[in-house]
Design a protein around this motif. Structure first.
Motif, PDB file in Angstrom:
ATOM      1  N   GLY A   1      29.612  24.803  55.370  1.00 21.00           N
ATOM      2  CA  GLY A   1      29.928  23.667  54.518  1.00 21.00           C
ATOM      3  C   GLY A   1      30.689  23.987  53.257  1.00 21.00           C
ATOM      4  N   VAL A   2      30.976  25.250  53.005  1.00 21.87           N
ATOM      5  CA  VAL A   2      31.703  25.653  51.799  1.00 21.87           C
ATOM      6  C   VAL A   2      33.140  26.017  52.180  1.00 21.87           C
ATOM      7  N   PRO A   3      34.146  25.362  51.604  1.00 23.93           N
ATOM      8  CA  PRO A   3      35.534  25.717  51.924  1.00 23.93           C
ATOM      9  C   PRO A   3      35.881  27.099  51.376  1.00 23.93           C
ATOM     10  N   MET A   4      36.502  27.905  52.235  1.00 26.99           N
ATOM     11  CA  MET A   4      36.893  29.254  51.847  1.00 26.99           C
ATOM     12  C   MET A   4      38.402  29.401  52.038  1.00 26.99           C
ATOM     13  N   GLU A   5      39.066  29.866  50.992  1.00 27.61           N
ATOM     14  CA  GLU A   5      40.519  30.009  50.986  1.00 27.61           C
ATOM     15  C   GLU A   5      40.910  31.407  51.451  1.00 27.61           C
ATOM     16  N   TYR A   6      41.937  31.468  52.316  1.00 27.21           N
ATOM     17  CA  TYR A   6      42.386  32.769  52.801  1.00 27.21           C
ATOM     18  C   TYR A   6      43.854  32.694  53.192  1.00 27.21           C
ATOM     19  N   LEU A   7      44.434  33.837  53.476  1.00 31.34           N
ATOM     20  CA  LEU A   7      45.794  33.874  53.990  1.00 31.34           C
ATOM     21  C   LEU A   7      45.913  34.950  55.048  1.00 31.34           C
ATOM     22  N   LEU A   8      46.919  34.789  55.902  1.00 40.49           N
ATOM     23  CA  LEU A   8      47.227  35.741  56.950  1.00 40.49           C
ATOM     24  C   LEU A   8      48.694  36.116  56.864  1.00 40.49           C
ATOM     25  N   ALA A   9      48.996  37.374  57.176  1.00 39.44           N
ATOM     26  CA  ALA A   9      50.380  37.835  57.224  1.00 39.44           C
ATOM     27  C   ALA A   9      50.489  38.917  58.290  1.00 39.44           C
ATOM     28  N   GLY A  10      51.660  39.077  58.854  1.00 40.74           N
ATOM     29  CA  GLY A  10      51.875  40.118  59.841  1.00 40.74           C
ATOM     30  C   GLY A  10      51.245  39.793  61.180  1.00 40.74           C
ATOM     31  N   SER A  11      51.240  40.794  62.056  1.00 41.52           N
ATOM     32  CA  SER A  11      50.667  40.630  63.382  1.00 41.52           C
ATOM     33  C   SER A  11      50.248  41.985  63.922  1.00 41.52           C
ATOM     34  N   GLY A  12      49.378  41.948  64.926  1.00 44.20           N
ATOM     35  CA  GLY A  12      48.928  43.186  65.557  1.00 44.20           C
ATOM     36  C   GLY A  12      47.527  43.574  65.139  1.00 44.20           C
ATOM     37  N   ALA A  13      46.947  44.459  65.927  1.00 43.62           N
ATOM     38  CA  ALA A  13      45.580  44.931  65.701  1.00 43.62           C
ATOM     39  C   ALA A  13      45.603  46.408  65.339  1.00 43.62           C
ATOM     40  N   PRO A  14      44.551  46.878  64.615  1.00 40.71           N
ATOM     41  CA  PRO A  14      43.400  46.137  64.107  1.00 40.71           C
ATOM     42  C   PRO A  14      43.743  45.357  62.835  1.00 40.71           C
ATOM     43  N   PRO A  15      43.071  44.228  62.589  1.00 38.57           N
ATOM     44  CA  PRO A  15      43.322  43.487  61.354  1.00 38.57           C
ATOM     45  C   PRO A  15      42.949  44.314  60.121  1.00 38.57           C
ATOM     46  N   ILE A  16      43.770  44.191  59.095  1.00 36.51           N
ATOM     47  CA  ILE A  16      43.525  44.842  57.808  1.00 36.51           C
ATOM     48  C   ILE A  16      42.923  43.791  56.882  1.00 36.51           C
ATOM     49  N   VAL A  17      41.693  44.006  56.450  1.00 36.37           N
ATOM     50  CA  VAL A  17      40.945  43.016  55.687  1.00 36.37           C
ATOM     51  C   VAL A  17      40.850  43.463  54.230  1.00 36.37           C
ATOM     52  N   LEU A  18      41.365  42.667  53.317  1.00 37.21           N
ATOM     53  CA  LEU A  18      41.387  42.990  51.890  1.00 37.21           C
ATOM     54  C   LEU A  18      40.223  42.294  51.195  1.00 37.21           C
ATOM     55  N   ILE A  19      39.421  43.067  50.460  1.00 39.01           N
ATOM     56  CA  ILE A  19      38.219  42.542  49.810  1.00 39.01           C
ATOM     57  C   ILE A  19      38.352  42.771  48.302  1.00 39.01           C
ATOM     58  N   ASN A  20      38.332  41.689  47.533  1.00 39.74           N
ATOM     59  CA  ASN A  20      38.603  41.741  46.097  1.00 39.74           C
ATOM     60  C   ASN A  20      37.427  42.269  45.285  1.00 39.74           C
ATOM     61  N   ASP A  21      37.733  42.631  44.044  1.00 39.61           N
ATOM     62  CA  ASP A  21      36.721  42.936  43.038  1.00 39.61           C
ATOM     63  C   ASP A  21      36.061  41.631  42.589  1.00 39.61           C
ATOM     64  N   ALA A  22      34.998  41.736  41.808  1.00 42.79           N
ATOM     65  CA  ALA A  22      34.290  40.554  41.304  1.00 42.79           C
ATOM     66  C   ALA A  22      35.228  39.670  40.494  1.00 42.79           C
ATOM     67  N   GLY A  23      35.272  38.386  40.846  1.00 46.38           N
ATOM     68  CA  GLY A  23      36.070  37.430  40.100  1.00 46.38           C
ATOM     69  C   GLY A  23      37.564  37.518  40.313  1.00 46.38           C
ATOM     70  N   ALA A  24      38.022  38.443  41.142  1.00 44.69           N
ATOM     71  CA  ALA A  24      39.461  38.650  41.309  1.00 44.69           C
ATOM     72  C   ALA A  24      40.007  37.773  42.436  1.00 44.69           C
ATOM     73  N   PRO A  25      41.182  37.162  42.244  1.00 42.90           N
ATOM     74  CA  PRO A  25      41.783  36.328  43.278  1.00 42.90           C
ATOM     75  C   PRO A  25      42.596  37.168  44.255  1.00 42.90           C
ATOM     76  N   LEU A  26      42.903  36.584  45.394  1.00 39.72           N
ATOM     77  CA  LEU A  26      43.661  37.302  46.417  1.00 39.72           C
ATOM     78  C   LEU A  26      45.079  37.633  45.961  1.00 39.72           C
ATOM     79  N   GLU A  27      45.572  36.935  44.920  1.00 41.98           N
ATOM     80  CA  GLU A  27      46.912  37.252  44.407  1.00 41.98           C
ATOM     81  C   GLU A  27      47.012  38.682  43.888  1.00 41.98           C
ATOM     82  N   GLY A  28      45.870  39.325  43.620  1.00 42.27           N
ATOM     83  CA  GLY A  28      45.882  40.706  43.142  1.00 42.27           C
ATOM     84  C   GLY A  28      46.461  41.693  44.131  1.00 42.27           C
ATOM     85  N   TRP A  29      46.658  41.263  45.378  1.00 47.16           N
ATOM     86  CA  TRP A  29      47.218  42.153  46.409  1.00 47.16           C
ATOM     87  C   TRP A  29      48.716  41.919  46.615  1.00 47.16           C
TER      88      TRP A  29
END
Length: 253
Positions: A14-42
């Motif tokens: 029930g909680v909306p979660m914002e994300y983005l995808l780029a590129g293609s192929g496996a294995p997926p590379i999953v980026l995990i932020n620091d506390a309070g940091a937005p995904l724009e940091g990557w």
């Protein structure tokens, strides 16, 4: 700033979660932020990472357009939300987890709890769980004020992940052993805010980092003299090389 791909959203419990995808192929590379940091940091790394494979980045609860948390954001809660979001995004394991700072707790617990779903881990200036717990206990007035400011900014005093560090550390201690997978830890030298850090804490930090790197027989610790606390911003090429090496190490599998 590099243009980011369009952001997507999926509801997890029930909680909306914002994300983005780029590129293609496996294995997926999953980026995990620091506390309070937005995904724009990557942003500096996303185009180059997308050339290596599918890249997933997301905002945890209360960040960007992700909804506020409905439960205490312990490591286990954040791990399960991330795992559910990856499946909603139709990304099948195993994953390469690239985690910055406090995000390293999530990657640590994920790799232990779902060993078959994690192919490799790259930690960016992450701290050992016991070090983070001890640091919280030793906080001076300025550090306590900074934490309270972050709590207020995130508007989740009782649920905020920075207030759940002790329980998150306990969850890692209770989890299975870390798996035998490629593991790279990039460590800043000197650490962030060195004037607030005693020599004893600096020594404990180095010892904790060495323990982190030794969690896997294929672990290594790399000191990034020019990076500071954000190697993905100050030395993106070095971080990219660590991810590339992780992918190369798992390719025979």
């Amino acid at each position: 700033m590099s243009t980011l791909p369009p952001k997507l959203s999926a509801a997890i419990d029930g909680v909306p979660m914002e994300y983005l995808l780029a590129g293609s192929g496996a294995p997926p590379i999953v980026l995990i932020n620091d506390a309070g940091a937005p995904l724009e940091g990557w942003y500096k790394m996303l185009p180059a990472l997308a050339a290596l494979g599918t890249v997933f980045a997301y905002n945890r609860c209360g960040i960007g357009n992700s909804g506020n948390a409905r439960e205490a954001q312990t490591g286990a809660a954040m791990m399960e939300t991330l795992r559910a979001l990856l499946f909603k995004a139709d990304l099948a394991p195993p994953y390469v987890l690239v985690a910055h700072a406090l995000g390293g707790l999530i990657a640590n617990l994920f790799a232990r709890s779902y060993a078959g779903e994690v192919a490799a881990v790259v930690w960016l200036d992450a701290s050992a769980p016991e070090e983070m717990d001890a640091r919280q206990a030793r906080q001076g007035r300025l550090s306590q004020w900074l934490r309270r400011a972050l709590d207020l900014a995130q508007d989740r005093d009782t649920l905020n992940e920075t207030g759940q560090l002790s329980r998150s550390v306990e969850q890692i201690a209770e989890a299975p052993p870390f798996p035998d997978i490629p593991l790279t830890l990039l460590c800043a030298a000197p650490p962030m805010l060195p004037w607030l850090t005693s020599q004893a804490e600096l020594d404990a930090r180095v010892a904790g980092q060495r323990r982190l790197a030794a969690l896997s027989p294929r672990g290594c610790r790399v000191v990034t003299a020019g990076s500071g606390h954000f190697p993905q911003l100050s030395e993106p090429e070095l971080t990219l090389a660590a991810v590339r090496d992780a992918l190369a190490a798992i390719s025979p599998r």
